[in-house]
Design a protein around this motif. Structure first.
Motif, PDB file in Angstrom:
ATOM      1  N   GLY A 189       0.725  -1.133   0.055  1.00 47.54           N
ATOM      2  CA  GLY A 189      -0.138  -0.239  -0.028  1.00 47.54           C
ATOM      3  C   GLY A 189       0.914   1.224   0.113  1.00 47.54           C
ATOM      4  N   LEU A 190       2.226   1.070  -0.025  1.00 49.33           N
ATOM      5  CA  LEU A 190       2.986   2.074  -0.110  1.00 49.33           C
ATOM      6  C   LEU A 190       3.808   2.322  -1.455  1.00 49.33           C
ATOM      7  N   PHE A 191       3.388   1.583  -2.506  1.00 50.15           N
ATOM      8  CA  PHE A 191       4.126   1.128  -3.812  1.00 50.15           C
ATOM      9  C   PHE A 191       3.172   1.666  -4.771  1.00 50.15           C
ATOM     10  N   ASN A 192       3.763   2.044  -5.827  1.00 53.60           N
ATOM     11  CA  ASN A 192       3.011   2.367  -7.285  1.00 53.60           C
ATOM     12  C   ASN A 192       3.114   1.406  -8.178  1.00 53.60           C
ATOM     13  N   PRO A 193       2.214   0.316  -8.436  1.00 52.75           N
ATOM     14  CA  PRO A 193       2.389  -0.438  -9.384  1.00 52.75           C
ATOM     15  C   PRO A 193       2.533  -0.104 -10.779  1.00 52.75           C
ATOM     16  N   HIS A 194       2.068   1.233 -11.109  1.00 50.98           N
ATOM     17  CA  HIS A 194       2.518   1.907 -12.389  1.00 50.98           C
ATOM     18  C   HIS A 194       4.155   2.348 -12.686  1.00 50.98           C
ATOM     19  N   THR A 195       4.363   2.878 -11.653  1.00 49.37           N
ATOM     20  CA  THR A 195       5.826   3.176 -11.924  1.00 49.37           C
ATOM     21  C   THR A 195       6.647   2.424 -11.317  1.00 49.37           C
ATOM     22  N   CYS A 196       6.300   1.467 -10.557  1.00 45.58           N
ATOM     23  CA  CYS A 196       7.100   0.413 -10.049  1.00 45.58           C
ATOM     24  C   CYS A 196       8.197   1.055  -8.774  1.00 45.58           C
ATOM     25  N   GLU A 197       7.900   1.837  -8.140  1.00 53.92           N
ATOM     26  CA  GLU A 197       8.358   2.966  -7.011  1.00 53.92           C
ATOM     27  C   GLU A 197       7.748   3.096  -5.930  1.00 53.92           C
ATOM     28  N   TRP A 198       8.349   3.449  -4.853  1.00 56.62           N
ATOM     29  CA  TRP A 198       7.696   3.721  -3.676  1.00 56.62           C
ATOM     30  C   TRP A 198       6.730   4.864  -3.901  1.00 56.62           C
ATOM     31  N   GLU A 199       5.575   4.978  -3.387  1.00 49.88           N
ATOM     32  CA  GLU A 199       4.632   6.298  -3.802  1.00 49.88           C
ATOM     33  C   GLU A 199       4.719   7.415  -2.737  1.00 49.88           C
ATOM     34  N   PRO A 200       5.285   8.536  -3.512  1.00 45.34           N
ATOM     35  CA  PRO A 200       5.471   9.707  -2.592  1.00 45.34           C
ATOM     36  C   PRO A 200       4.469  10.404  -2.025  1.00 45.34           C
ATOM     37  N   GLU A 201       3.328  10.541  -2.532  1.00 41.10           N
ATOM     38  CA  GLU A 201       2.046  11.084  -1.916  1.00 41.10           C
ATOM     39  C   GLU A 201       1.388  10.322  -0.986  1.00 41.10           C
ATOM     40  N   THR A 202       1.562   8.900  -1.041  1.00 43.08           N
ATOM     41  CA  THR A 202       1.176   8.074   0.130  1.00 43.08           C
ATOM     42  C   THR A 202       2.024   8.330   1.330  1.00 43.08           C
ATOM     43  N   LEU A 203       3.321   8.440   0.999  1.00 43.63           N
ATOM     44  CA  LEU A 203       4.198   8.336   2.263  1.00 43.63           C
ATOM     45  C   LEU A 203       4.331   9.734   2.906  1.00 43.63           C
ATOM     46  N   ALA A 204       4.018  10.963   2.049  1.00 41.60           N
ATOM     47  CA  ALA A 204       3.747  12.192   2.576  1.00 41.60           C
ATOM     48  C   ALA A 204       2.821  12.362   3.679  1.00 41.60           C
ATOM     49  N   ALA A 205       1.840  11.278   3.491  1.00 42.43           N
ATOM     50  CA  ALA A 205       0.778  11.361   4.593  1.00 42.43           C
ATOM     51  C   ALA A 205       1.119  10.754   5.995  1.00 42.43           C
ATOM     52  N   LEU A 206       2.240   9.806   6.034  1.00 41.89           N
ATOM     53  CA  LEU A 206       2.431   9.128   6.863  1.00 41.89           C
ATOM     54  C   LEU A 206       3.629   9.405   7.848  1.00 41.89           C
ATOM     55  N   PRO A 207       3.956   8.889   9.109  1.00 40.17           N
ATOM     56  CA  PRO A 207       5.226   9.542   9.830  1.00 40.17           C
ATOM     57  C   PRO A 207       6.479   8.467   9.694  1.00 40.17           C
ATOM     58  N   ILE A 208       6.466   8.349   8.232  1.00 36.80           N
ATOM     59  CA  ILE A 208       7.994   7.747   8.009  1.00 36.80           C
ATOM     60  C   ILE A 208       8.302   8.389   6.560  1.00 36.80           C
ATOM     61  N   ASP A 209       9.652   8.064   6.399  1.00 34.83           N
ATOM     62  CA  ASP A 209      10.234   8.573   4.998  1.00 34.83           C
ATOM     63  C   ASP A 209      10.615   7.370   4.177  1.00 34.83           C
ATOM     64  N   GLU A 210      10.746   7.869   2.955  1.00 38.06           N
ATOM     65  CA  GLU A 210      11.191   6.746   1.926  1.00 38.06           C
ATOM     66  C   GLU A 210      12.534   5.958   2.547  1.00 38.06           C
ATOM     67  N   GLU A 211      13.348   6.719   3.145  1.00 36.80           N
ATOM     68  CA  GLU A 211      14.782   6.144   3.601  1.00 36.80           C
ATOM     69  C   GLU A 211      14.577   5.170   4.562  1.00 36.80           C
ATOM     70  N   GLN A 212      13.241   5.114   5.157  1.00 36.63           N
ATOM     71  CA  GLN A 212      13.023   3.911   6.325  1.00 36.63           C
ATOM     72  C   GLN A 212      12.621   2.792   5.571  1.00 36.63           C
ATOM     73  N   LEU A 213      12.429   2.905   4.150  1.00 39.92           N
ATOM     74  CA  LEU A 213      12.168   1.504   3.625  1.00 39.92           C
ATOM     75  C   LEU A 213      13.000   0.983   2.885  1.00 39.92           C
ATOM     76  N   SER A 214      12.956  -0.126   2.292  1.00 42.34           N
ATOM     77  CA  SER A 214      14.071  -0.701   1.762  1.00 42.34           C
ATOM     78  C   SER A 214      14.247  -0.622   0.279  1.00 42.34           C
ATOM     79  N   PRO A 215      15.309  -0.479  -0.119  1.00 44.60           N
ATOM     80  CA  PRO A 215      15.767  -0.221  -1.427  1.00 44.60           C
ATOM     81  C   PRO A 215      15.041  -1.426  -2.347  1.00 44.60           C
ATOM     82  N   LEU A 216      14.478  -0.868  -3.611  1.00 45.72           N
ATOM     83  CA  LEU A 216      13.771  -2.024  -4.464  1.00 45.72           C
ATOM     84  C   LEU A 216      14.639  -2.591  -5.547  1.00 45.72           C
ATOM     85  N   THR A 217      14.285  -3.899  -5.523  1.00 40.97           N
ATOM     86  CA  THR A 217      14.926  -4.501  -6.484  1.00 40.97           C
ATOM     87  C   THR A 217      13.955  -5.832  -7.232  1.00 40.97           C
TER      88      THR A 217
END
Length: 410
Positions: A189-217
């Motif tokens: 629910g934090l990922f954009n399946p269209h772009t295959c990247e973490w979803e910035p708009e969703t993360l902006a609403a939450l008390p965590i940053d993308e840096e606290q998630l794992s690198p994607l592979t």
């Protein structure tokens, strides 16, 4: 003596389910080699809807399965060229700076995050967020889990510098590296399946940053080189490829041969799901369904119910029913819907298609004539109706669907 009937190289499959961990080897033709090694485990539950497990306890179960596999007679571990891992989606654990869990690992079935859904709906446009992430605002997914944890367990939340699934935790503890497959990320629910990247708009609403998630592979980038602790424990597996964990639903579709739009996978294990996989970069996500990814090329669209084999087990134990064989014979002798009961089968809440986080199970219509078998059959039928509702929605977008392939977890 090693089994000489099968041709190397071999692949070890490690499956981490919500109630068991199992390992089995396959040869180059996909034929199983040797016996399955399996250990059961149980998550802790709380009266307020919690479903969680200590991440180190689950890791210990995984490691004991690997110990059992390596000790198995008839298997030459030196012929194994890689380890593939599947695990249940929608779980999360907070990890501290020392690389160890500082929170419990929270399951998809944990309904406590339902309390923050109204707050999430104030922070995010639900329809737009579903279109971006393929996931609804629901306790199963990480936006609700993370916001709830930040509100309910502030001190523990602050100790976590990273948030990850059990799949990434395995990589961290066994190899000292963190990677999240596109498959596992797509179920957060934090990922954009269209772009295959973490979803910035969703993360902006939450008390965590993308840096606290794992690198994607993608799954084709393996780990190699177990740490000394685990390399000495399983020397034959030290330097082979271990591929990043994939979501069990995607693996189930592949195993069922449902990798094109013409075949729909129906699977009932602890929970249940109907899914269609196909390669595409252009898609819309219907209301009531989710959309994840198997990898960077193929999407997985469908719906899931929180109630499947877990309801079978709960009713069989609670209603004190006979053996499974006796139950099957009795069910075969009773006509459908003859019990006069209406069941809402939401023992673990509702996911697809209604996504009512606070839904609870109801059995209505009982009389003095009602038997335990009536209740049992009505519960199974109600679960089937939920799956049928998912299928109707899939038909609207998957016009090529011609075949349903059913499977289950034993």
């Amino acid at each position: 003596m090693p089994d000489t009937r099968h041709q190397p190289p071999m692949i070890l499959a490690l499956d981490i389910g919500t109630s068991s961990v199992r390992a089995i080897t396959f040869d180059q033709f996909g034929e199983p080699v040797g016996a399955e090694v399996r250990l059961m485990y149980a998550m802790e539950t709380t009266q307020d809807g919690g479903v969680e497990i200590d991440a180190e306890r689950l890791l210990d179960t995984i490691c004991r399965v690997m110990d059992g596999f390596c000790a198995q007679e008839g298997i030459d571990a030196t012929q194994i060229r890689g380890v593939g891992i599947s695990t249940f989606w929608h779980n999360v654990v907070g990890v501290g700076g020392d690389g160890y869990a500082v929170t419990p690992l929270i399951s998809w079935a944990d309904t406590r995050p339902a309390s923050v859904i109204p707050e999430l709906r104030d922070l995010l446009d639900e329809t737009a967020n579903h279109a971006r992430t393929g996931c609804v605002l629901h306790p199963s997914y990480l936006p609700a889990k993370l916001l709830w944890f930040a509100r309910a367990h502030k001190e523990q939340f602050r100790k976590a510098i990273r948030w990850m699934s059990i799949g990434e935790y395995i990589g961290l503890r066994l190899f000292g590296e963190i990677r999240c497959s596109i498959s596992m990320a797509s179920g957060t629910g934090l990922f954009n399946p269209h772009t295959c990247e973490w979803e910035p708009e969703t993360l902006a609403a939450l008390p965590i940053d993308e840096e606290q998630l794992s690198p994607l592979t993608d799954f084709l980038t393996p780990f190699s080189g177990l740490t000394d602790e685990f390399g000495s424990r399983w020397p034959a597996l030290r330097d082979i490829h271990w591929w990043p964990a994939l979501g069990d639903g995607a693996c189930s579709n592949v195993g069922s041969g449902c990798v094109s739009a013409g075949r729909t996978a129906l699977m009932v294990g602890t929970s249940g799901a109907m899914r269609v996989m196909w390669p595409t970069d252009d898609f819309t996500i219907p209301d009531g369904l989710w959309c994840y990814r198997a990898d960077g090329r193929r999407i997985l669209m469908g719906g899931a119910v929180s109630n499947g084999g877990n309801i079978y087990g709960w009713m069989r134990e609670t209603l004190k029913l006979d053996s499974q064989e006796a139950i099957e014979h009795a069910l075969a002798d009773t006509p459908p819907a003859a019990h006069g009961l209406t069941v809402l089968p939401f023992w673990a809440g509702e996911r697809s298609p209604g996504w009512h986080a606070s839904a609870r199970a109801t059995i209505s219509g009982m009389t003095l004539h009602t038997t335990p078998l009536d209740i049992f059959r009505a519960g199974l039928e109600a679960t089937t109706y939920c799956l049928a509702s998912i299928y109707e929605r899939l038909e609207a977008v998957n016009t090529e669907g011609q075949e349903i392939v059913a499977s289950g977890a034993g």
